[in-house]
Design an enzyme around this catalytic site. Structure first.
Site, PDB file in Angstrom:
ATOM      1  N   CYS A  68      47.888  53.388  37.980  1.00  0.00           N
ATOM      2  CA  CYS A  68      48.688  54.604  38.018  1.00  0.00           C
ATOM      3  C   CYS A  68      48.190  55.538  39.115  1.00  0.00           C
ATOM      4  O   CYS A  68      47.003  55.634  39.377  1.00  0.00           O
ATOM      5  CB  CYS A  68      48.685  55.373  36.706  1.00  0.00           C
ATOM      6  SG  CYS A  68      49.224  54.425  35.304  1.00  0.00           S
ATOM      7  N   ARG A 116      48.526  51.549  43.546  1.00  0.00           N
ATOM      8  CA  ARG A 116      47.805  51.754  42.287  1.00  0.00           C
ATOM      9  C   ARG A 116      48.616  51.330  41.067  1.00  0.00           C
ATOM     10  O   ARG A 116      48.111  51.331  39.949  1.00  0.00           O
ATOM     11  CB  ARG A 116      47.423  53.223  42.132  1.00  0.00           C
ATOM     12  CG  ARG A 116      46.524  53.716  43.224  1.00  0.00           C
ATOM     13  CD  ARG A 116      46.224  55.167  43.022  1.00  0.00           C
ATOM     14  NE  ARG A 116      45.290  55.358  41.947  1.00  0.00           N
ATOM     15  CZ  ARG A 116      43.981  55.487  42.098  1.00  0.00           C
ATOM     16  NH1 ARG A 116      43.459  55.463  43.303  1.00  0.00           N
ATOM     17  NH2 ARG A 116      43.197  55.650  41.068  1.00  0.00           N
ATOM     18  N   TRP A 143      51.209  51.815  36.236  1.00  0.00           N
ATOM     19  CA  TRP A 143      50.784  50.455  35.876  1.00  0.00           C
ATOM     20  C   TRP A 143      50.677  50.498  34.351  1.00  0.00           C
ATOM     21  O   TRP A 143      49.775  51.130  33.799  1.00  0.00           O
ATOM     22  CB  TRP A 143      49.436  50.124  36.514  1.00  0.00           C
ATOM     23  CG  TRP A 143      49.039  48.691  36.347  1.00  0.00           C
ATOM     24  CD1 TRP A 143      49.372  47.646  37.156  1.00  0.00           C
ATOM     25  CD2 TRP A 143      48.226  48.130  35.303  1.00  0.00           C
ATOM     26  NE1 TRP A 143      48.821  46.477  36.674  1.00  0.00           N
ATOM     27  CE2 TRP A 143      48.109  46.746  35.545  1.00  0.00           C
ATOM     28  CE3 TRP A 143      47.585  48.667  34.180  1.00  0.00           C
ATOM     29  CZ2 TRP A 143      47.385  45.890  34.715  1.00  0.00           C
ATOM     30  CZ3 TRP A 143      46.857  47.819  33.345  1.00  0.00           C
ATOM     31  CH2 TRP A 143      46.770  46.446  33.627  1.00  0.00           C
ATOM     32  N   ASN A 156      47.187  59.481  34.134  1.00  0.00           N
ATOM     33  CA  ASN A 156      46.583  58.183  34.472  1.00  0.00           C
ATOM     34  C   ASN A 156      45.391  58.007  33.543  1.00  0.00           C
ATOM     35  O   ASN A 156      44.520  58.873  33.492  1.00  0.00           O
ATOM     36  CB  ASN A 156      46.136  58.205  35.948  1.00  0.00           C
ATOM     37  CG  ASN A 156      45.267  57.021  36.315  1.00  0.00           C
ATOM     38  OD1 ASN A 156      45.256  56.007  35.616  1.00  0.00           O
ATOM     39  ND2 ASN A 156      44.528  57.143  37.396  1.00  0.00           N
ATOM     40  N   GLY A 157      45.357  56.912  32.798  1.00  0.00           N
ATOM     41  CA  GLY A 157      44.244  56.675  31.875  1.00  0.00           C
ATOM     42  C   GLY A 157      44.766  56.186  30.537  1.00  0.00           C
ATOM     43  O   GLY A 157      45.946  55.834  30.413  1.00  0.00           O
ATOM     44  N   GLU A 194      36.212  32.990  46.079  1.00  0.00           N
ATOM     45  CA  GLU A 194      37.043  34.050  46.657  1.00  0.00           C
ATOM     46  C   GLU A 194      38.342  33.450  47.213  1.00  0.00           C
ATOM     47  O   GLU A 194      39.418  34.032  47.076  1.00  0.00           O
ATOM     48  CB  GLU A 194      36.263  34.797  47.746  1.00  0.00           C
ATOM     49  CG  GLU A 194      37.059  35.820  48.543  1.00  0.00           C
ATOM     50  CD  GLU A 194      37.689  36.927  47.719  1.00  0.00           C
ATOM     51  OE1 GLU A 194      37.408  37.043  46.516  1.00  0.00           O
ATOM     52  OE2 GLU A 194      38.509  37.688  48.281  1.00  0.00           O
ATOM     53  N   LYS A 201      42.002  34.724  46.087  1.00  0.00           N
ATOM     54  CA  LYS A 201      42.972  35.262  47.054  1.00  0.00           C
ATOM     55  C   LYS A 201      44.279  34.499  46.967  1.00  0.00           C
ATOM     56  O   LYS A 201      45.354  35.072  46.944  1.00  0.00           O
ATOM     57  CB  LYS A 201      42.347  35.164  48.447  1.00  0.00           C
ATOM     58  CG  LYS A 201      42.755  36.192  49.414  1.00  0.00           C
ATOM     59  CD  LYS A 201      42.002  37.519  49.329  1.00  0.00           C
ATOM     60  CE  LYS A 201      41.836  38.094  47.967  1.00  0.00           C
ATOM     61  NZ  LYS A 201      40.867  39.129  47.825  1.00  0.00           N
ATOM     62  N   HIS A 243      32.294  16.058  36.734  1.00  0.00           N
ATOM     63  CA  HIS A 243      31.922  16.368  35.350  1.00  0.00           C
ATOM     64  C   HIS A 243      33.130  16.875  34.551  1.00  0.00           C
ATOM     65  O   HIS A 243      32.953  17.476  33.495  1.00  0.00           O
ATOM     66  CB  HIS A 243      30.773  17.379  35.335  1.00  0.00           C
ATOM     67  CG  HIS A 243      29.539  16.845  36.009  1.00  0.00           C
ATOM     68  ND1 HIS A 243      28.763  15.858  35.456  1.00  0.00           N
ATOM     69  CD2 HIS A 243      28.993  17.109  37.226  1.00  0.00           C
ATOM     70  CE1 HIS A 243      27.761  15.557  36.287  1.00  0.00           C
ATOM     71  NE2 HIS A 243      27.892  16.298  37.361  1.00  0.00           N
ATOM     72  N   LYS A 262      45.751  48.154  42.568  1.00  0.00           N
ATOM     73  CA  LYS A 262      44.604  48.142  43.474  1.00  0.00           C
ATOM     74  C   LYS A 262      43.339  48.666  42.795  1.00  0.00           C
ATOM     75  O   LYS A 262      42.273  48.101  42.927  1.00  0.00           O
ATOM     76  CB  LYS A 262      44.940  48.998  44.695  1.00  0.00           C
ATOM     77  CG  LYS A 262      43.836  49.107  45.721  1.00  0.00           C
ATOM     78  CD  LYS A 262      43.822  47.887  46.586  1.00  0.00           C
ATOM     79  CE  LYS A 262      42.730  47.924  47.641  1.00  0.00           C
ATOM     80  NZ  LYS A 262      42.400  46.559  48.071  1.00  0.00           N
TER      81      LYS A 262
END
Ligand code: M6R
Length: 601
Positions: free
Chosen positions: A2, A27, A73, A99-100, A477, A481, A500, A596
């Site tokens: 958010c 965000r 979000w 936001n939260g 990584e 990505k 394995h 993000k």
């Protein structure tokens, strides 16, 4: 998670808020909304989806010089129009963006708000209804806000409008990030400085449990008991141009291309007068006094931490552990006697990392944050900080921050070695300059990397990256990505682990991309490639010129020092992910379900 903006001044708030929200869209992008307050009242516009959808429904004839905005979000309540912010109190007097997460919202609802009709499924609406409830009981607005926030458990950054007061914008924060920005005849509110960078470069940080009454020409900060606080503003080091895409189709591509320049900037920032790499002596001392380093981070930053462990242990011989922040609180390892905690976070706001920081600070351990955002929570609250100097990273997928993190971890390793009088077998500045050149050469090979993405990843639902040693960390990584931007199910495995269990997944045509940059494991990783190839895998080898390359390798990286190979590997892994995302017609800069800055635990 958010983004919040607010404006109080003399210009048309609508346009300023929409630009601010576009800057903050990374965000969260489930829904968005703004509220504009003028003599006619408060006008709320909100819509499911992106800011572009919101822009279409904002009435251009509504003009106001006061307003708030939000990009969401979703946590509580589906991502739809009904749950989009702003939310209003029952009478419509108060309008809020948040936001939260308010953990005890159900309890507050039962305790104070029975009989109040709610218009959303959000925790946020409880706050705005509770403020009105206390005002109806006879309290002033500030007092009602303080009382509400004292009862709210969890995290919040809020901006609040009061229809009966056109001259004040209220804001408050706890755990979630929030800044106020200062202008000439106007002031702004923003989750981070990039949002309002077109308006001002002057910002004031807010601390937890602070409330601000913002007017057109001033601001008053108070704590939840009503005591005044003072704090000087600071000037951010970037400007609006740094947040623009320019001629690039996507921020991700721009940020990949910026990496050689970021590395050179870092070398300048951390080079001392004698032309050697130097870190703050207090940090070097803290490292030398520690008997063990604990790196704590999430996602890509965690992957940079894995490479960092390798560098610190190999170069400086300091024992180092790497932990995922969200696991650390429950899975706390047995700590050494004198630990030093290193937090790695591009945003400096990641809630999981912050909760570990709070915990280890309470235990009395020293802390260092590596972050890209000066003034961020993790940066402020740690004992020491080192900046990544990567410039604003806007794409949700982290690229240039990852390589900047590895570079700064290399600086730490080198400084720790010097402090221990360990002689290096390489000249760090020279070797890192070669890395910057090698990165540029790989960036110039976009056509090849695009072709690799087409050949290996255009018709597949899954893919594997394999490697050994430091290459294994790179593979983790690479897989993250690829999956986050292209939605291809990808995993990064240690080459030796395949037989394995995982090798059971290999069938005809399964893409397996192997990083082979390390001489000491070159034969072993090539054997692993053979093993999967025999079972039908479609294999691609990424080796290093003059060290591990063999005729027929699909990608050959320019030669760099064996400790620094991840910095060069980053370019093909990022570009392959980028082109795979384009092939799959994904929204490269804003992948689905992501945000993000992950400011909820
Ligand atoms: O801001 P941080 O570095 O603390 O963020 C950590 C992760 O959320 C972040 O790296 C995430 O994994 C990225 N989307 C990866 O590209």
């Amino acid at each position: 998670m958010c983004g919040i903006v607010g404006y109080i001044g003399n210009q048309d708030a609508g346009g300023i808020l929409l630009t601010g929200l576009s800057n903050l869209e990374y965000r969260g992008y489930d829904s968005a909304g703004i509220a504009l307050q003028n003599a006619d009242g408060v006008h709320v516009f909100k819509e499911k989806g992106r800011i572009a959808a919101l822009r279409k429904i904002v009435d251009p004839d509504v003009h106001a010089t006061l307003g708030i905005g939000h990009t969401r979000w979703a946590t509580h309540g589906e991502p739809n129009r009904r749950n989009a912010h702003p939310h209003q109190s029952a009478s419509g007097r108060f309008t809020i963006v948040h936001n939260g997460v308010i953990d005890n919202y159900n309890l507050l609802k039962k305790q104070y708000l029975t009989g109040v009709a709610f218009h959303s499924d959000t925790d946020t609406e409880v706050i705005v209804q509770l403020i009105e409830h206390f005002v109806n009981d006879g309290m002033g607005v500030e007092e009602a806000l303080r009382k509400t926030l004292k009862r709210a458990e969890g995290s919040y950054a809020i901006a609040l409008l009061d229809r009966e007061n056109d001259d004040t914008l209220y804001v408050a924060k706890n755990k979630s990030p929030l800044l106020i920005g200062l202008g000439d005849g106007f002031n702004v509110v923003a989750s981070d400085a990039t949002a309002m960078i077109q308006q001002t470069k002057q910002y004031v940080e807010l601390m937890d449990e602070e409330i601000v009454a913002l007017t057109r020409d001033g601001y008053t900060i108070k704590d939840l008991d009503g005591h005044r606080k003072t704090r000087s503003p600071y000037t951010v080091s970037f400007d609006a141009r740094d947040t623009e895409k320019g001629a690039y189709p996507h921020y991700m591509l721009k940020e990949i291309d910026e990496q050689p320049a970021v590395l050179r900037r870092l070398l300048q920032k951390y080079e001392d007068k004698n032309g050697t790499l130097a870190i703050d002596p207090a940090i070097a001392r803290a490292i030398s006094e520690a008997d063990r380093l604990y790196i704590v981070a999430c996602g890509t930053s965690y992957h940079a931490g894995l490479v960092g462990k390798e560098l610190i242990e190999r170069i400086a011989q300091v024992p180092t552990e790497v932990h995922i922040s969200s696991e650390f609180s429950y899975n706390t390892p047995l700590l050494s006697k004198n630990p030093l905690f290193i937090f790695i976070s591009q945003s400096g706001e990641t809630a999981d990392s912050r909760s570990v920081l709070v915990k280890v600070k309470k235990m009395g351990h020293p802390t260092l944050t590596l972050t890209n955002v000066e003034g961020s929570t993790l940066c402020r609250e740690a004992d020491y900080k080192m900046l990544l100097h990567a410039g604003p990273e806007i794409a949700v997928a982290s690229t240039k921050a990852y390589t900047a993190q590895i570079a700064v971890l290399a600086f730490i390793a080198i400084a720790a070695a010097e402090k221990k009088k360990i002689k290096l077998d390489f000249d760090p500045i020279h070797e890192l300059s070669l890395v910057a050149q090698a990165m540029e050469r790989m960036i110039d090979q976009k056509a090849l990397l695009k072709e690799i993405a087409r050949r290996y990843l255009s018709v597949t639902r899954n893919a594997f990256y394999i490697g050994r040693g430091i290459d294994y960390y790179v593979c983790q990584e690479a897989a993250l990505k690829l999956k986050e931007v292209s939605y291809i199910q990808a995993e990064g495995f240690a080459g030796g682990e395949l037989k394995h269990g995982t090798i059971a997944l290999i069938e005809d045509g399964t893409p397996v991309l192997a990083f082979a940059t390390q001489e000491n494991v070159n034969n072993s990783i090539r054997s692993n490639v053979q093993e999967v190839s025999t079972r039908g895998a479609y294999t691609c080898i990424i080796s290093m010129e003059g060290v591990t390359d063999k005729p027929g390798d699909q990608i050959v990286l320019p030669k760099v020092h064996r400790f620094l190979t991840p910095l060069v590997c980053a370019i093909p892994l990022q570009l392959i992910a980028y082109y795979a995302a384009l092939q799959n017609e994904c929204d490269v800069d804003k992948p689905r379900n992501l945000a993000k800055s992950v400011t909820v635990e």
